[in-house]
Scaffold this active site. Structure first.
Site, PDB file in Angstrom:
ATOM      1  N   PRO A  42       0.825  -1.216   0.000  1.00  0.00           N
ATOM      2  CA  PRO A  42       0.000   0.000   0.000  1.00  0.00           C
ATOM      3  C   PRO A  42       0.855   1.260   0.000  1.00  0.00           C
ATOM      4  CG  PRO A  42      -0.060  -1.083   2.142  1.00  0.00           C
ATOM      5  CD  PRO A  42       0.682  -1.991   1.225  1.00  0.00           C
ATOM      6  N   GLU A  43       0.476   2.213  -0.830  1.00  0.00           N
ATOM      7  CA  GLU A  43       1.151   3.505  -0.846  1.00  0.00           C
ATOM      8  C   GLU A  43       0.232   4.546  -0.209  1.00  0.00           C
ATOM      9  OE1 GLU A  43       3.291   4.751  -4.206  1.00  0.00           O
ATOM     10  OE2 GLU A  43       3.859   2.749  -4.837  1.00  0.00           O
ATOM     11  N   HIS A  88      -3.693 -15.716   9.732  1.00  0.00           N
ATOM     12  CA  HIS A  88      -2.754 -14.600   9.897  1.00  0.00           C
ATOM     13  C   HIS A  88      -3.397 -13.379  10.539  1.00  0.00           C
ATOM     14  CE1 HIS A  88      -0.278 -17.055   7.311  1.00  0.00           C
ATOM     15  NE2 HIS A  88      -1.203 -17.006   6.370  1.00  0.00           N
ATOM     16  N   ARG A 123      20.455  18.733  -2.789  1.00  0.00           N
ATOM     17  CA  ARG A 123      20.887  17.338  -2.899  1.00  0.00           C
ATOM     18  C   ARG A 123      21.326  17.016  -4.318  1.00  0.00           C
ATOM     19  NH1 ARG A 123      18.805  15.433   2.189  1.00  0.00           N
ATOM     20  NH2 ARG A 123      17.519  17.205   2.760  1.00  0.00           N
TER      21      ARG A 123
END
Ligand SMILES: [Zn+2]
Length: 279
Positions: A2-3, A103, A160
């Site tokens: 999942p994002e 589970h 960066r």
């Protein structure tokens, strides 16, 4: 995995279902991995508490919990239950008589008669309890991509020198952006994934922020209509598939220019882009 949009969808769905409820009793399974806070301490901390709200922070689902005083649960959170879904974790709101899936690592009995379950076959998910009397509220490591301002966004990347794709995936910079949405937003912004962050212009970074917002927002809206697939126990569908423009479309024609989509590795991750549309 999942994002951000999926986690946001789940957090909203759970919030609608359990806000105002109370945790009456807690059962935890025997596997140790899911328990970032030791299971006995976590069970003791959760029992009796009111659920004031549920929201997303980065890729974490945060339950804001009130007092365990049934007469006065208050409005200020006194504790938090923090759920990270890992690769395969699910949070389900169900009834006690519903079959218990294999589970299942946590079952929380709620005063309403419903039950909140955490199911995770691969056990990369994590459950944590925090008392706010003893410590600070949970904060994700990086900035929140849905609310970050343009200047702050640019400042994250200016100094960066890493490939922009790697920077987008770096959770200490931006919280919750994973592989799919990094590739899709770079396509929408017309930026090649290997471009160095310090070489991107202010204009490009502005486009990237807008693209990221648009892609995430679109996915959240898609998820919003199918929220019951995630959090109701009878929902069995996996995480929704966005209509991807580049992600996992290697060799297929670009939806804009017909050039075949290419796949490269950036920071060890499969990365998809259009060599013509992205510069
Ligand atoms: Zn193209």
């Amino acid at each position: 995995m999942p994002e951000l949009p999926e986690v946001e969808t789940i957090a909203r769905g759970v919030h609608e279902r359990v806000r105002g409820d109370r945790i009456v009793d807690v059962w935890f399974g025997n596997y140790r991995e899911p328990f970032k806070t030791p299971a006995p301490r976590q069970a003791k901390g959760l029992a009796g508490r009111a659920v004031l709200a549920v929201h997303r922070t980065g890729k974490h689902i945060v339950f804001e919990l009130g007092s365990s005083d049934a007469a006065n649960s208050g409005t200020e959170p006194e504790a938090q239950w923090i759920v990270h879904l890992g690769m395969t974790g699910r949070l389900l709101v169900t009834t006690p008589d519903a079959p218990v899936a294999a589970h299942t690592h946590a079952r929380l009995d709620l005063a309403s008669g419903r039950e909140l379950r955490f199911v995770d076959p691969r056990r990369f998910g994590r459950l944590e309890f925090r008392s706010l009397k003893k410590g600070a509220p949970f904060q994700g490591p990086g900035a929140e991509p849905l609310t970050i301002g343009a200047d702050e966004f640019a400042a994250l990347f200016h100094s960066r020198r890493m490939p922009i794709k790697a920077a987008l995936l770096n959770q200490t910079l931006l919280a919750g952006v994973g592989n799919i949405y990094a590739d899709e937003s770079l396509f929408q912004a017309g930026i090649r994934p290997r471009r160095r962050t310090n070489r991107l212009t202010a204009d490009e970074l502005g486009r990237l922020r807008q693209a990221l917002l648009k892609v995430l927002d679109h996915a959240i809206r898609l998820g919003g209509s199918s929220v019951s697939d995630y959090v109701d126990a009878n929902g069995v569908r996996g995480f929704f598939q966005l209509e991807h423009c580049v992600y996992q479309r290697t060799g297929e024609p670009c939806l804009r220019c017909q050039t075949p989509i290419r796949r490269i590795l950036v920071a060890g991750r499969g990365t998809h882009f259009c060599p013509k549309c992205q510069r």
